[in-house]
Design an enzyme around this catalytic site. Structure first.
Site, PDB file in Angstrom:
ATOM      1  CE  LYS A 116       9.505 -14.618  11.900  1.00  0.00           C
ATOM      2  NZ  LYS A 116       8.971 -14.880  10.423  1.00  0.00           N
ATOM      3  CD  GLU A 200      12.904 -15.302  18.649  1.00  0.00           C
ATOM      4  OE1 GLU A 200      11.584 -15.225  19.219  1.00  0.00           O
ATOM      5  OE2 GLU A 200      13.236 -14.649  17.837  1.00  0.00           O
ATOM      6  CG  HIS A 235       1.401 -17.574  16.665  1.00  0.00           C
ATOM      7  ND1 HIS A 235       1.975 -17.245  17.951  1.00  0.00           N
ATOM      8  CD2 HIS A 235       1.191 -18.699  16.656  1.00  0.00           C
ATOM      9  CE1 HIS A 235       2.184 -18.066  18.353  1.00  0.00           C
ATOM     10  NE2 HIS A 235       1.816 -19.213  17.803  1.00  0.00           N
ATOM     11  NE  ARG A 297       3.505  -7.001   5.298  1.00  0.00           N
ATOM     12  CZ  ARG A 297       2.851  -7.023   6.457  1.00  0.00           C
ATOM     13  NH1 ARG A 297       2.048  -6.019   6.832  1.00  0.00           N
ATOM     14  NH2 ARG A 297       2.938  -8.270   7.267  1.00  0.00           N
TER      15      ARG A 297
END
Length: 610
Positions: A116, A200, A235, A297
């Site tokens: 990430k 973040e 999530h 993907r």
């Protein structure tokens, strides 16, 4: 064009890939573990090869076994599906090195977007807006704390190698940061072998919006519009839709152009998804939507994109991997109507969504615009893999039409004896905030128990079922104001329940009740006169699904407290059930060699003396 395709996956995605390959005249090869020897994807493929024991780490996650299967079958291409090895750059390279066609992006693209922090740096360099945060190499707790303090709380700690909600913690204030960081790192190290994190800014009204992109080997890249995946639990996506509600044409054009820009930055080939986080506190605005990550993907939710564009994304994957150009230009793609997808899981919302394993004795998912599944009636849901049993997709002229159609399909489902989340999905679809597009990723967490379906049927459904059990053919003949001089002691999913009944006895021994996407079994236990002793005061219930390996007592036998009644084998362990008190075995449903579902009544002990 590819001649023979090996699918390095299982379940519904393997079946879905086989369907398109067959339509294209491509032969298919399935792989399977011990647990999947009789699986649907095995029977659908042209041939199938066994690759190991049931645990994925001994079968579906072993590159060498998959490559050996490809060689043995003469396959010239491998499609990884999603999950398992689909985003493993090493496996992709090994497939290419073996002289096979890899149906997926270049290994370098997988590597570029695999972490990430590195992906965000790459996107920043390409001019793609990213969520405010810290991506630095200094991973000391003091530096991370200082960066979080500077960003301002709440913040999100995310493992750089994370996915599926693992290695992620929301932190509300500075005092909680240290403990959250330590917990996040432990989970990340255990799940991904990498404990580095990024910080973040946590968006207070977040919407999860993603754009389907597609590239070919000739430098062409297009988008196929956006999906909204904001309805999530821990999530994990629950319900997805396309297009995103509340997205105006200008914002859509800007967002999709950014996604194409991101795909070009990594020389992307094949199907991919650019995921964004949107601050929806003031509606969807292009300047309030930021890049999160890229999935290199096919996505689980790809059918909603197929529904609104009329494109078969697996066909595109196979054509692009074979060297063909994209079948359509950007100006040939348009949105038609609205689509929604619900992920149907074998899990029990009443027990914290624990997986429900065992045999699907009844599996009727009804009809919908499309249902993708990897199971059929009679199949078993094993503890070895993800318990998703189907994806239910609805398509309509607008959002309300799609929502209503999906809710109707879910409400009519009949699945037994396993528990599913169909009722929960129906409750989520009906929630006024979802229906009214007042949604964000925290909706399910905020509503909590309000979204849980009823734990038992409605009084009307129970009355009808009780009537059917005691009076043949009288399913609709029960009246609460009738002369109820007797009571029936019944078992509802193995739990004792008393219901008023009429004067006549007879009928069936058990009836299944289906209501709002859920099912229950109501069975006769014992009929007693009005005002008589309560029956089933010593119900012996199966603590979990398993096989009965021994029964030590018979019906009518006197037993003493602690005496062995039967032994159940479950999860590779034996569990002996004993009498709770002195009494008489007044009913016995357990049979040696038989199967038991969780909560099933196996015996009943009455306190009365012999």
């Amino acid at each position: 064009m590819i001649k023979k395709l090996l699918i390095a996956n299982r379940g519904e995605i393997a079946c879905r890939i086989i369907r398109t390959a067959r339509a294209m005249g491509i032969a298919t090869v399935a792989i399977y573990s011990d647990a999947d020897a009789q699986a649907l994807h095995v029977s659908h493929a042209d041939e199938a090869i066994h690759i190991g024991a049931s645990p994925a780490r001994e079968s579906y996650l072993v590159p060498g076994k998959i490559l050996a299967a490809a060689a043995a079958s003469g396959a010239d291409a491998i499609h990884p599906g999603y999950g398992f090895l689909s985003e493993n750059a090493g496996f992709a390279q090994a497939v290419i090195d073996a002289g096979l066609v890899w149906v997926g992006p270049k290994p370098a693209s997988i590597i570029a977007m695999g972490l990430k922090d590195a992906a965000k740096r790459l996107m920043q360099a390409a001019g793609v807006p990213t969520t405010p945060g810290y991506l630095g190499d200094d991973q000391s707790p003091a530096r991370l704390q200082a960066e979080a303090d500077a960003i301002g709380y709440p913040v999100l700690i995310k493992a750089v190698a994370g996915g599926g909600g693992k290695g992620m913690r929301r932190v509300e204030n500075a005092a909680d940061f240290g403990d959250a960081l330590e917990s996040c790192r432990r989970e990340a190290a255990a799940s991904f072998g990498e404990d580095r994190v990024l910080i973040e800014k946590y968006i207070l009204s977040p919407r999860h919006i993603e754009v389907q992109v597609f590239g070919d080997l000739h430098g062409n890249v297009v988008h196929l519009f956006e999906r909204d995946c904001s309805l999530q639990r821990r999530h994990q996506k629950v319900i997805e839709e396309a297009p995103a509600p509340g997205m105006d044409a200008a914002t859509r054009a800007a967002l999709c152009a950014t996604a194409v820009q991101a795909a070009r930055a990594v020389d992307y080939v094949g199907a991919g998804t650019i995921e964004f986080i949107a601050d929806a506190s003031d509606g969807l605005r292009a300047d309030r939507i930021w890049f999160m990550e890229m999935n290199t993907r096919l996505q689980v939710e790809h059918p909603v994109t197929e529904a609104i564009t009329g494109v078969d994304l697996v066909e595109w994957q196979l054509r692009v991997a074979s060297g063909e150009a994209l079948p359509r230009r950007q100006d040939e793609l348009a949105i038609d109507g609205w689509a929604m997808e619900a992920r149907l899981y074998a899990e029990d919302p009443a027990t914290g969504f624990l997986p429900s394993i065992g045999k699907l004795e009844v599996f009727d998912v009804g009809t919908a615009w499309r249902i993708d599944t990897g199971v059929r009636q009679g199949d078993a849901i094993s503890p070895f893999y993800d318990p998703m049993i189907a994806k239910v997709i609805a398509h309509g002229v607008d959002r309300e039409a799609a929502r209503s159609s999906l809710a109707t399909t879910l409400g009519g489902m009949q699945i037994w004896p396993l528990r599913t989340n169909a009722g929960f999905l129906g409750m989520a679809l009906a929630h006024p905030d979802f229906a009214g597009v007042r949604l964000d990723t925290g909706l399910i967490a905020r509503e909590g128990d309000a979204l849980l379906p009823p734990v038992q049927p409605s009084p009307m459904a129970l009355a009808g079922a009780a009537s059917a059990l005691v009076r043949p053919g009288a399913i609709n003949g029960f009246r609460l104001n009738a002369c109820a001089v007797r009571e029936g002691s019944f078992l509802l999913d193995g739990v004792p329940i008393r219901l008023p009944i009429g004067d006549q006895a007879g009928g069936q021994d058990q009836i299944l009740i289906a209501e709002h996407g859920q099912m229950w079994a109501l069975s006769r236990w014992r009929i007693v006169g009005g005002g008589g002793d309560a029956a089933a005061n010593g119900a012996i219930l199966s603590p979990m699904p398993g096989r009965i390996i021994a029964v030590f007592v018979g019906e009518g036998e006197a037993v003493t407290k602690g005496q062995k009644l039967l032994t159940l084998e479950a999860m590779k362990m034996e569990h002996t059930l004993v009498a709770p008190f002195d009494g008489i075995v007044v009913a016995l449903a357990a049979v040696a060699g038989g199967q038991a579902v969780a909560g099933a009544a196996l015996a009943n002990i009455d306190r009365r003396e012999s």
